[in-house]
Write a protein that holds these residues in place. Structure first.
Motif, PDB file in Angstrom:
ATOM      1  N   LYS A 142       0.812  -1.228   0.000  1.00 48.16           N
ATOM      2  CA  LYS A 142       0.000   0.000   0.000  1.00 48.16           C
ATOM      3  C   LYS A 142       0.841   1.270   0.000  1.00 48.16           C
ATOM      4  O   LYS A 142       0.328   2.361  -0.275  1.00 48.16           O
ATOM      5  CB  LYS A 142      -0.896   0.032   1.235  1.00 48.16           C
ATOM      6  N   GLN A 178      -2.999  -5.158   5.587  1.00 47.79           N
ATOM      7  CA  GLN A 178      -3.726  -4.043   4.979  1.00 47.79           C
ATOM      8  C   GLN A 178      -3.016  -3.677   3.687  1.00 47.79           C
ATOM      9  O   GLN A 178      -1.917  -3.137   3.703  1.00 47.79           O
ATOM     10  CB  GLN A 178      -3.745  -2.829   5.919  1.00 47.79           C
ATOM     11  N   TRP A 179      -3.644  -3.962   2.578  1.00 49.33           N
ATOM     12  CA  TRP A 179      -3.016  -3.682   1.294  1.00 49.33           C
ATOM     13  C   TRP A 179      -3.649  -2.484   0.591  1.00 49.33           C
ATOM     14  O   TRP A 179      -3.207  -2.108  -0.504  1.00 49.33           O
ATOM     15  CB  TRP A 179      -3.074  -4.916   0.400  1.00 49.33           C
ATOM     16  N   ASN A 182      -4.417   4.150   3.302  1.00 50.61           N
ATOM     17  CA  ASN A 182      -5.387   4.970   4.044  1.00 50.61           C
ATOM     18  C   ASN A 182      -5.888   6.148   3.226  1.00 50.61           C
ATOM     19  O   ASN A 182      -6.999   6.653   3.452  1.00 50.61           O
ATOM     20  CB  ASN A 182      -4.769   5.485   5.347  1.00 50.61           C
ATOM     21  N   LEU A 196     -11.311  -0.358  11.391  1.00 48.67           N
ATOM     22  CA  LEU A 196      -9.975   0.024  11.851  1.00 48.67           C
ATOM     23  C   LEU A 196      -9.815  -0.214  13.355  1.00 48.67           C
ATOM     24  O   LEU A 196      -8.768  -0.661  13.817  1.00 48.67           O
ATOM     25  CB  LEU A 196      -9.705   1.498  11.527  1.00 48.67           C
ATOM     26  N   ASN A 199      -9.601  -4.207  14.428  1.00 49.05           N
ATOM     27  CA  ASN A 199      -8.441  -5.026  14.054  1.00 49.05           C
ATOM     28  C   ASN A 199      -7.216  -4.654  14.892  1.00 49.05           C
ATOM     29  O   ASN A 199      -7.044  -3.504  15.302  1.00 49.05           O
ATOM     30  CB  ASN A 199      -8.116  -4.842  12.569  1.00 49.05           C
ATOM     31  N   HIS A 203      -5.277  -1.808  11.731  1.00 46.82           N
ATOM     32  CA  HIS A 203      -5.162  -2.039  10.289  1.00 46.82           C
ATOM     33  C   HIS A 203      -6.534  -2.291   9.680  1.00 46.82           C
ATOM     34  O   HIS A 203      -7.429  -2.830  10.323  1.00 46.82           O
ATOM     35  CB  HIS A 203      -4.258  -3.237  10.015  1.00 46.82           C
ATOM     36  N   PHE A 204      -6.656  -1.892   8.410  1.00 45.44           N
ATOM     37  CA  PHE A 204      -7.900  -2.100   7.677  1.00 45.44           C
ATOM     38  C   PHE A 204      -7.805  -3.453   6.971  1.00 45.44           C
ATOM     39  O   PHE A 204      -7.330  -3.555   5.834  1.00 45.44           O
ATOM     40  CB  PHE A 204      -8.112  -0.964   6.671  1.00 45.44           C
ATOM     41  N   LEU A 205      -8.249  -4.492   7.664  1.00 44.97           N
ATOM     42  CA  LEU A 205      -8.185  -5.850   7.127  1.00 44.97           C
ATOM     43  C   LEU A 205      -9.546  -6.250   6.574  1.00 44.97           C
ATOM     44  O   LEU A 205     -10.577  -5.911   7.147  1.00 44.97           O
ATOM     45  CB  LEU A 205      -7.766  -6.831   8.217  1.00 44.97           C
TER      46      LEU A 205
END
Length: 353
Positions: A142, A178-179, A182, A196, A199, A203-205
């Motif tokens: 990312k 998180q790929w 943000n 967010l 996790n 991280h935004f998983l």
């Protein structure tokens, strides 16, 4: 008793010298081939070096390139020496060079064998390097605005498309990182903020994968989002997702790719080693047979050539004794230096008194 003793007439020695001259020139070409194989392997490694944790594997192509250059130089000189050895008078110019030349050729031939074995022994190290490298590359996928990492997204996408692979061991590896940057997330959305917060590490998983994981053989448009949720898509069974995404991990894909290359190069290098071993054996016979002619004093007489003048056990014992004597000489020299230092120190103290 000599090992591999063979009798040579004058005509046999001349034919052997001419044959070795030809083989040495062929060896120059095989040395160039070794160098070319090393360059090819280095280029192949550098194509995907961004997904490797270390560059220790580059020792293999560097070894091949160095050995190839050495082969060209040694065999070029060997061709000249072997051609002159056909004439006993010309051999006198190379007599003092022959033993160092044979020893250097032996070590050079041994290095070729080491290079071949390295091609087969590097797979475990390569697998670990790919595992760690791909794991780190996925974490930084990312970071397209970060210097030093901005090309990782492109490299990973090209890797997955080129090798028909997804993730490190499989597509589920993307669920653990998180790929998505943000900057592309709507932080004013409560759903995004809840994800967010829920996790570890903020991280935004999500159960989604990059577009490059999509299989071109899928009969339906690619499903990237909510891959593990069958109810989120019409007429979708997650058990058939292997048709939707590439099923093989990129670590295994790259490992298979490099293993195939290494195996092919290893076989080629082993064949070159056998050829160089044949040349080395011929040079040893020519050297010993020609030296024996000089002892006899008549080049028309039959002479004997051998690989070792004595048996393997006697040769090993002789070399061991030589090493022991060298060690004793070194120790005696050290004791003499210590004695001189002590004597000099005592003399200085006496003069002071």
């Amino acid at each position: 008793m000599a090992v591999g003793q063979v009798a040579f007439t004058k005509a046999d020695r001349e034919k052997l010298a001419e044959l070795l001259w030809l083989l040495n020139w062929i060896s120059v070409l095989t040395g160039a081939m070794l160098f070319a194989l090393g360059v090819f392997l280095k280029i192949e490694i550098q194509k995907w070096q961004e997904v490797m944790s270390d560059q220790e594997i580059l020792r293999v192509p560097h070894m091949l390139m160095t050995t190839g250059v050495a082969a060209c130089g040694i065999n070029f000189l060997g061709g000249k020496i072997c051609l002159d050895c056909a004439d006993t008078k010309k051999f006198l110019r190379w007599k003092l060079v022959m033993i160092p030349y044979v020893v250097c050729t032996f070590f050079f031939t041994f290095c070729i064998l080491v290079g071949a074995l390295m091609c087969y022994s590097v797979s475990t190290q390569l697998e670990e390097s790919l595992f760690l490298g791909l794991r780190n590359a996925m974490r930084f996928y990312k970071d397209t605005d970060t210097p030093g990492r901005c090309f990782l997204k492109t490299s990973l996408d090209l890797l997955q498309i080129h090798f028909h692979c997804c993730g490190n061991s499989g597509h589920q590896d993307w669920f653990k990182v998180q790929w998505v940057s943000n900057r592309y997330l709507d932080l004013s959305s409560s759903a995004v903020l809840d994800r967010l917060r829920s996790n570890v590490g903020g991280h935004f998983l999500m159960d989604s994968v990059p577009f490059s994981c999509c299989s071109t053989f899928s009969p339906r448009p690619c499903i990237q989002q909510q891959v593990s949720n069958s109810s989120a898509h019409f007429h979708y069974d997650k058990r058939s997702q292997l048709m939707n995404l590439w099923g093989r991990g990129c670590r295994q894909a790259l490992l298979d790719h490099y293993t195939a290359i290494m195996t092919s190069i290893g076989v080629t290098v082993l064949l070159i080693w056998l050829f160089e071993l044949l040349v080395l054996t011929g040079i040893r016979y020519l050297q010993t047979a020609t030296e024996n002619v000089l002892r006899l004093g008549d080049e028309h007489l039959e002479s004997h050539g051998w690989i070792l003048e004595k048996s393997f056990a006697e040769t090993a014992r002789l070399n061991l004794n030589i090493m022991k004597n060298l060690g004793k000489c070194y120790q005696a020299e050290e004791r003499q230096q210590d004695h001189n230092i002590n004597t000099h120190g005592a003399g200085s103290v006496t003069r002071q008194h």
